[in-house]
Design a protein around this motif. Sequence first.
Motif, short mmCIF file in Angstrom:
data_model
loop_
_atom_site.label_atom_id
_atom_site.label_comp_id
_atom_site.label_asym_id
_atom_site.label_seq_id
_atom_site.Cartn_x
_atom_site.Cartn_y
_atom_site.Cartn_z
N ASN A 207 6.77 9.67 3.21
CA ASN A 207 5.47 9.97 2.62
C ASN A 207 5.02 8.89 1.65
O ASN A 207 3.85 8.85 1.27
CB ASN A 207 5.52 11.32 1.88
N LEU A 208 5.95 8.04 1.22
CA LEU A 208 5.58 6.96 0.33
C LEU A 208 4.81 5.89 1.07
O LEU A 208 4.95 5.71 2.27
CB LEU A 208 6.84 6.34 -0.30
N LYS A 209 4.00 5.14 0.34
CA LYS A 209 3.26 4.01 0.89
C LYS A 209 3.92 2.73 0.45
O LYS A 209 4.18 2.53 -0.73
CB LYS A 209 1.80 4.03 0.42
N TYR A 210 4.20 1.84 1.40
CA TYR A 210 4.84 0.56 1.09
C TYR A 210 3.81 -0.56 1.20
O TYR A 210 2.88 -0.50 2.00
CB TYR A 210 6.01 0.29 2.04
N PRO A 211 3.98 -1.61 0.41
CA PRO A 211 3.06 -2.75 0.51
C PRO A 211 3.15 -3.45 1.87
O PRO A 211 2.22 -4.11 2.28
CB PRO A 211 3.51 -3.69 -0.61
N ASN A 212 4.29 -3.30 2.57
CA ASN A 212 4.50 -4.06 3.79
C ASN A 212 5.30 -3.23 4.78
O ASN A 212 6.43 -2.84 4.51
CB ASN A 212 5.25 -5.36 3.47
N PRO A 259 13.61 -0.65 -1.07
CA PRO A 259 12.20 -0.82 -1.41
C PRO A 259 11.66 0.30 -2.28
O PRO A 259 12.12 1.44 -2.22
CB PRO A 259 11.51 -0.83 -0.04
N VAL A 260 10.70 -0.05 -3.09
CA VAL A 260 10.02 0.90 -3.96
C VAL A 260 8.61 1.07 -3.42
O VAL A 260 7.92 0.09 -3.13
CB VAL A 260 9.97 0.39 -5.41
N GLY A 261 8.14 2.30 -3.27
CA GLY A 261 6.82 2.55 -2.72
C GLY A 261 5.92 3.27 -3.69
O GLY A 261 6.26 3.50 -4.84
N LEU A 262 4.77 3.64 -3.22
CA LEU A 262 3.78 4.34 -4.03
C LEU A 262 3.47 5.67 -3.38
O LEU A 262 3.17 5.73 -2.20
CB LEU A 262 2.49 3.52 -4.15
N ASP A 263 3.53 6.74 -4.16
CA ASP A 263 3.23 8.06 -3.62
C ASP A 263 1.73 8.32 -3.70
O ASP A 263 1.26 9.18 -4.45
CB ASP A 263 4.01 9.13 -4.41
N VAL A 264 0.99 7.53 -2.93
CA VAL A 264 -0.46 7.64 -2.91
C VAL A 264 -0.92 7.65 -1.47
O VAL A 264 -0.17 7.36 -0.54
CB VAL A 264 -1.13 6.45 -3.66
N ALA A 265 -2.20 7.99 -1.26
CA ALA A 265 -2.72 8.10 0.10
C ALA A 265 -2.87 6.75 0.77
O ALA A 265 -2.55 6.57 1.93
CB ALA A 265 -4.07 8.84 0.07
N SER A 266 -3.39 5.76 0.06
CA SER A 266 -3.59 4.44 0.66
C SER A 266 -3.90 3.44 -0.44
O SER A 266 -4.13 3.80 -1.59
CB SER A 266 -4.75 4.48 1.67
N ARG A 267 -3.92 2.17 -0.08
CA ARG A 267 -4.28 1.12 -1.02
C ARG A 267 -5.79 1.15 -1.24
O ARG A 267 -6.57 1.17 -0.30
CB ARG A 267 -3.85 -0.24 -0.49
N THR A 268 -6.20 1.16 -2.50
CA THR A 268 -7.62 1.25 -2.84
C THR A 268 -7.97 0.18 -3.87
O THR A 268 -7.11 -0.56 -4.35
CB THR A 268 -7.95 2.64 -3.43
N ILE A 269 -9.24 0.11 -4.22
CA ILE A 269 -9.70 -0.83 -5.24
C ILE A 269 -9.03 -0.53 -6.57
O ILE A 269 -8.72 -1.43 -7.35
CB ILE A 269 -11.24 -0.77 -5.38
N GLU A 270 -8.76 0.76 -6.83
CA GLU A 270 -8.19 1.15 -8.11
C GLU A 270 -6.70 0.83 -8.22
O GLU A 270 -6.20 0.48 -9.30
CB GLU A 270 -8.40 2.65 -8.35
N ASN A 271 -5.96 0.93 -7.10
CA ASN A 271 -4.51 0.78 -7.22
C ASN A 271 -3.97 -0.49 -6.58
O ASN A 271 -2.75 -0.65 -6.48
CB ASN A 271 -3.80 1.99 -6.60
N PHE A 272 -4.83 -1.42 -6.16
CA PHE A 272 -4.33 -2.59 -5.45
C PHE A 272 -3.41 -3.45 -6.33
O PHE A 272 -2.51 -4.11 -5.83
CB PHE A 272 -5.49 -3.44 -4.92
N LYS A 273 -3.62 -3.42 -7.65
CA LYS A 273 -2.74 -4.20 -8.53
C LYS A 273 -1.33 -3.64 -8.52
O LYS A 273 -0.35 -4.40 -8.63
CB LYS A 273 -3.30 -4.22 -9.95
N LEU A 274 -1.20 -2.32 -8.39
CA LEU A 274 0.12 -1.72 -8.28
C LEU A 274 0.80 -2.15 -6.98
O LEU A 274 2.00 -2.43 -6.95
CB LEU A 274 0.02 -0.20 -8.36
#
Length: 384
Positions: A207-212, A259-274
């Motif tokens: 369920n986590l989102k990975y940068p790659n 790897p460390v991921g983000l528990d978010v729906a998708s990459r957005t303008i608000e969270n792209f720095k993360l």
Amino acid sequence: MKLLTLSVLFAVIIQFGCNRAGSESFEDRYYFELVDTLRIDLMYDFGFVTKSAVNGYMLAYTYQDGVFHLINMSGEVEYSIDRKGEGPGEYSRNLPFATIFSGNLVFMDVRNLNFYRFNGDWVKSVPYDNPEGGGTIGIPDSDLLFIDSGRFVVPNPNIGELPTIPADLRLLDTIPLWTEYNFSDATGRYEKSNVGLMDTTGILYSNLKYPNYKSMMWLQDGFLCQVPQVSSMIYRYGVGRSLYPLDKMRLKIPDFKDPVGLDVASRTIENFKLFNRFSAINSLFNYVVPTDNGGFFAIYSTGVPGYEYDKLIEEVNFPEGQFYGFYFDKMLSEGYRISLPKNGAHPSFWKQVSYLGEDRFLFVFDNPIERDFYLGGVFRLKEK
């Protein structure tokens, strides 16, 4: 004067290229020894499209002019080709893959596989099934994997879009990691025949989102091997025989972090720095190539520590992790970290390393004095 300059510069390479001390650890069993030097007459910044020499040649690509160059084992540019266009015998600018196969240059655009002889003569263009109709502008990847003249595998189709898609586990079930194509005599084109899906117990199936989400893939011993770029797991597929991996193994890679991921729906303008932050601190593979004896060699980054990333970003510096080589010895079923040659101020050889066969690798170095050619060091992988 140029020959004198070349000798002086390679004397520097020899000095650090043969040094086995420094950052090596007790895991090290192999090292690189400089055995030859080359001059590569390309003026513009370039990268290798092929990860290894094929038929005695390597395919390179200069970024500034978008031209491909056929380079022989001595580093000489034997032919340069630029056939961008929309006419017969040309390939489109959207060019996701290019490679060398069976004595031909092969360029895969959004419609066709275009074949050329080494002298640039057009041989044929064969259409393939591409319902998405998309492509990539920029340096192509060499991972178009030919099984034979009628079958090939395309890795990572559309997998790079996952960080931007509000996906859940059900969607991950349907996205192929690779797609096989077979030539059809009935239609005269390459048709999709098989796909491979994620291991449902693997790190990417989450369920986590990975940068790659991309993987490094290669054919070896009749199997398709896959290593997710952010994971130390290696999977093996039977192309046409298995939808999911047949087996898997965790590689013991020094300092390769989970790897460390983000528990978010998708990459957005608000969270792209993360996402950028996690991309930098995650460990990452950027090169894998099979070797002659059934093993494989990889280059990986250990990733940047989080505190170091935050500090460098505040100082407006782009942080880069430490890069190492990793050799998996099939006979011993063991992997070993290898210190890489130094590459000036850069910690890696992104797109500028090629396997020459017989345990020899070509590493390309920037030329700090002459700007009209590059320096190449041929290193042999040796056991201590």
